[in-house]
Motif scaffolding. Structure first.
Motif, PDB file in Angstrom:
ATOM      1  N   SER A  54       0.845  -1.189   0.000  1.00 12.92           N
ATOM      2  CA  SER A  54       0.000   0.000   0.000  1.00 12.92           C
ATOM      3  C   SER A  54       0.881   1.240   0.000  1.00 12.92           C
ATOM      4  CB  SER A  54      -0.904   0.022   1.234  1.00 12.92           C
ATOM      5  OG  SER A  54      -1.796  -1.067   1.201  1.00 12.92           O
ATOM      6  N   VAL A  55       0.508   2.212  -0.835  1.00 12.77           N
ATOM      7  CA  VAL A  55       1.278   3.454  -0.929  1.00 12.77           C
ATOM      8  C   VAL A  55       0.335   4.644  -0.836  1.00 12.77           C
ATOM      9  CG1 VAL A  55       3.205   2.505  -2.238  1.00 12.77           C
ATOM     10  CG2 VAL A  55       1.209   3.340  -3.445  1.00 12.77           C
ATOM     11  N   LYS A  56       0.806   5.705  -0.207  1.00 14.43           N
ATOM     12  CA  LYS A  56       0.007   6.926  -0.082  1.00 14.43           C
ATOM     13  C   LYS A  56      -0.082   7.616  -1.435  1.00 14.43           C
ATOM     14  CE  LYS A  56       1.255   7.867   4.688  1.00 14.43           C
ATOM     15  NZ  LYS A  56       1.886   8.800   5.624  1.00 14.43           N
ATOM     16  N   THR A  57      -1.250   8.196  -1.722  1.00 16.21           N
ATOM     17  CA  THR A  57      -1.438   8.959  -2.951  1.00 16.21           C
ATOM     18  C   THR A  57      -2.360  10.131  -2.672  1.00 16.21           C
ATOM     19  OG1 THR A  57      -3.334   7.614  -3.608  1.00 16.21           O
ATOM     20  CG2 THR A  57      -1.201   6.951  -4.468  1.00 16.21           C
ATOM     21  N   THR A  58      -2.396  11.037  -3.633  1.00 14.95           N
ATOM     22  CA  THR A  58      -3.344  12.139  -3.562  1.00 14.95           C
ATOM     23  C   THR A  58      -4.623  11.713  -4.268  1.00 14.95           C
ATOM     24  OG1 THR A  58      -2.563  13.092  -5.622  1.00 14.95           O
ATOM     25  CG2 THR A  58      -1.464  13.809  -3.602  1.00 14.95           C
ATOM     26  N   GLU A  59      -5.636  12.556  -4.235  1.00 17.44           N
ATOM     27  CA  GLU A  59      -6.897  12.224  -4.890  1.00 17.44           C
ATOM     28  C   GLU A  59      -6.748  12.222  -6.404  1.00 17.44           C
ATOM     29  OE1 GLU A  59     -10.443  14.141  -3.559  1.00 17.44           O
ATOM     30  OE2 GLU A  59      -9.671  14.290  -1.529  1.00 17.44           O
ATOM     31  N   ALA A  60      -5.856  13.045  -6.923  1.00 18.34           N
ATOM     32  CA  ALA A  60      -5.680  13.125  -8.373  1.00 18.34           C
ATOM     33  C   ALA A  60      -5.049  11.849  -8.904  1.00 18.34           C
ATOM     34  CB  ALA A  60      -4.793  14.317  -8.729  1.00 18.34           C
ATOM     35  N   GLY A  61      -5.393  11.490 -10.117  1.00 22.09           N
ATOM     36  CA  GLY A  61      -4.727  10.376 -10.764  1.00 22.09           C
ATOM     37  C   GLY A  61      -5.410   9.035 -10.651  1.00 22.09           C
ATOM     38  N   GLY A  62      -6.596   8.969 -10.122  1.00 24.45           N
ATOM     39  CA  GLY A  62      -7.286   7.692 -10.094  1.00 24.45           C
ATOM     40  C   GLY A  62      -7.887   7.359  -8.754  1.00 24.45           C
ATOM     41  N   PRO A  63      -8.552   6.213  -8.682  1.00 20.37           N
ATOM     42  CA  PRO A  63      -9.234   5.830  -7.443  1.00 20.37           C
ATOM     43  C   PRO A  63      -8.247   5.499  -6.331  1.00 20.37           C
ATOM     44  CG  PRO A  63      -9.317   4.045  -9.020  1.00 20.37           C
ATOM     45  CD  PRO A  63      -8.712   5.214  -9.735  1.00 20.37           C
ATOM     46  N   ARG A  64      -8.670   5.745  -5.138  1.00 21.98           N
ATOM     47  CA  ARG A  64      -7.866   5.379  -3.973  1.00 21.98           C
ATOM     48  C   ARG A  64      -8.799   4.937  -2.870  1.00 21.98           C
ATOM     49  NH1 ARG A  64      -5.862  10.519  -0.620  1.00 21.98           N
ATOM     50  NH2 ARG A  64      -7.841  11.569  -0.442  1.00 21.98           N
ATOM     51  N   GLY A  65      -8.243   4.298  -1.867  1.00 21.57           N
ATOM     52  CA  GLY A  65      -9.040   3.809  -0.760  1.00 21.57           C
ATOM     53  C   GLY A  65      -8.207   3.784   0.499  1.00 21.57           C
ATOM     54  N   TYR A  66      -8.826   3.380   1.601  1.00 16.54           N
ATOM     55  CA  TYR A  66      -8.140   3.369   2.891  1.00 16.54           C
ATOM     56  C   TYR A  66      -7.811   1.947   3.305  1.00 16.54           C
ATOM     57  CZ  TYR A  66      -7.023   4.358   7.737  1.00 16.54           C
ATOM     58  OH  TYR A  66      -6.370   4.461   8.942  1.00 16.54           O
ATOM     59  N   ASP A  67      -6.513   1.674   3.501  1.00 16.64           N
ATOM     60  CA  ASP A  67      -6.053   0.379   3.986  1.00 16.64           C
ATOM     61  C   ASP A  67      -6.003   0.472   5.511  1.00 16.64           C
ATOM     62  OD1 ASP A  67      -4.715  -1.899   4.779  1.00 16.64           O
ATOM     63  OD2 ASP A  67      -3.190  -1.783   3.228  1.00 16.64           O
ATOM     64  N   ALA A  68      -6.985  -0.117   6.178  1.00 18.50           N
ATOM     65  CA  ALA A  68      -7.082  -0.008   7.634  1.00 18.50           C
ATOM     66  C   ALA A  68      -5.926  -0.712   8.341  1.00 18.50           C
ATOM     67  CB  ALA A  68      -8.414  -0.584   8.115  1.00 18.50           C
ATOM     68  N   GLY A  69      -5.412  -1.777   7.757  1.00 19.27           N
ATOM     69  CA  GLY A  69      -4.314  -2.502   8.381  1.00 19.27           C
ATOM     70  C   GLY A  69      -3.024  -1.700   8.409  1.00 19.27           C
ATOM     71  N   LYS A  70      -2.743  -0.996   7.328  1.00 24.59           N
ATOM     72  CA  LYS A  70      -1.508  -0.205   7.240  1.00 24.59           C
ATOM     73  C   LYS A  70      -1.740   1.267   7.585  1.00 24.59           C
ATOM     74  CE  LYS A  70       1.249  -3.295   5.060  1.00 24.59           C
ATOM     75  NZ  LYS A  70       0.779  -4.564   5.372  1.00 24.59           N
ATOM     76  N   LYS A  71      -3.024   1.638   7.729  1.00 31.21           N
ATOM     77  CA  LYS A  71      -3.410   3.019   8.018  1.00 31.21           C
ATOM     78  C   LYS A  71      -2.902   3.960   6.921  1.00 31.21           C
ATOM     79  CE  LYS A  71      -4.079   2.375  12.899  1.00 31.21           C
ATOM     80  NZ  LYS A  71      -4.737   1.167  12.681  1.00 31.21           N
ATOM     81  N   ILE A  72      -3.166   3.569   5.665  1.00 29.95           N
ATOM     82  CA  ILE A  72      -2.717   4.344   4.507  1.00 29.95           C
ATOM     83  C   ILE A  72      -3.907   4.635   3.606  1.00 29.95           C
ATOM     84  CG2 ILE A  72      -1.380   4.192   2.364  1.00 29.95           C
ATOM     85  CD1 ILE A  72       0.775   2.776   3.913  1.00 29.95           C
ATOM     86  N   ASN A  73      -4.018   5.887   3.186  1.00 32.44           N
ATOM     87  CA  ASN A  73      -5.040   6.292   2.232  1.00 32.44           C
ATOM     88  C   ASN A  73      -4.358   6.403   0.868  1.00 32.44           C
ATOM     89  OD1 ASN A  73      -7.527   6.988   1.356  1.00 32.44           O
ATOM     90  ND2 ASN A  73      -7.520   9.062   2.192  1.00 32.44           N
ATOM     91  N   GLY A  74      -4.666   5.502  -0.030  1.00 31.61           N
ATOM     92  CA  GLY A  74      -4.004   5.531  -1.323  1.00 31.61           C
ATOM     93  C   GLY A  74      -4.343   4.336  -2.177  1.00 31.61           C
ATOM     94  N   ARG A  75      -3.307   3.766  -2.799  1.00 32.59           N
ATOM     95  CA  ARG A  75      -3.482   2.631  -3.701  1.00 32.59           C
ATOM     96  C   ARG A  75      -2.652   1.451  -3.223  1.00 32.59           C
ATOM     97  NH1 ARG A  75      -2.867   7.092  -6.758  1.00 32.59           N
ATOM     98  NH2 ARG A  75      -4.707   7.796  -7.858  1.00 32.59           N
TER      99      ARG A  75
END
Length: 197
Positions: A120-141
């Protein structure tokens, strides 16, 4: 293993940028690229300049508009990149390079075993869909990657980070069947413990 010989082979000191292709690398890549269309204008820029510009952007993680003026215009470079991306040229190149490197290492060209995992890697809203990985606490892809047992990338897919590993694995495994049909066993961690996988 790094030796003085291999270090000399991979030294990039004489290149304009460290991301530029060497003559040996270009000799391998050139036959794998589709030829320019015979219709329309002849290309204004050599393909090697286009490839070097694409590598510069990808290696540096910069926007296309920030290409230095020594490269072709960013619109031209992105146009070639998008055309190759949409036609699956990069997947074909990766497939050929993986097979050639496996044969160089004394292995069968097509692997019979692979390893799957995700990141899982952090991303911004731009550039495609993203979601929240609750296990890693990361909002991205999340990158789902299938590699051979030596670590060579075989197939990869990107999903929102909220997609669980057990749900992201089946599309990756299905996509691998066309290019690598001899894979009999895939190693995975406990996150992939599901009936579908």
């Amino acid at each position: 293993m790094w030796t003085p010989t291999t270090r000399a082979q991979h030294r990039r000191d004489g290149l304009r940028f460290a991301s530029d292709t060497t003559d040996a690398e270009w000799a391998v890549l050139r036959p794998l690229l589709p030829p320019p269309s015979p219709r329309g204008r002849t290309p204004e820029w050599p393909l090697r300049d286009i490839i070097d510009a694409v590598f510069y952007v990808l290696r540096g993680g910069i926007p296309w508009r920030m290409l230095p003026p020594c490269f072709p215009p960013h619109q031209t470079v992105y146009g070639w990149f998008a055309r190759w991306r949409d036609r699956g040229v990069f997947e074909v190149i990766n497939h050929h390079l993986v097979m050639a490197d496996r044969e160089r290492a004394g292995r069968e060209a097509s692997p019979s075993a692979a390893v799957i995992d995700s990141q899982s890697v952090k991303t911004t809203e731009a550039g495609g869909p993203r979601g929240y990985d609750a296990g890693k606490k990361i909002n991205g892809r999340k990158r789902h990657l299938l590699v051979d047992t030596d670590g060579r990338p075989l197939v990869g897919q990107v999903t929102p980070a909220s997609v669980q590993d057990r749900d992201g694995a089946p599309p990756v495994l299905k996509a691998s069947r066309a290019s690598f049909p001899f894979i009999e066993r895939v190693f995975a961690d406990a996150a992939y413990a599901a009936e579908r996988v």
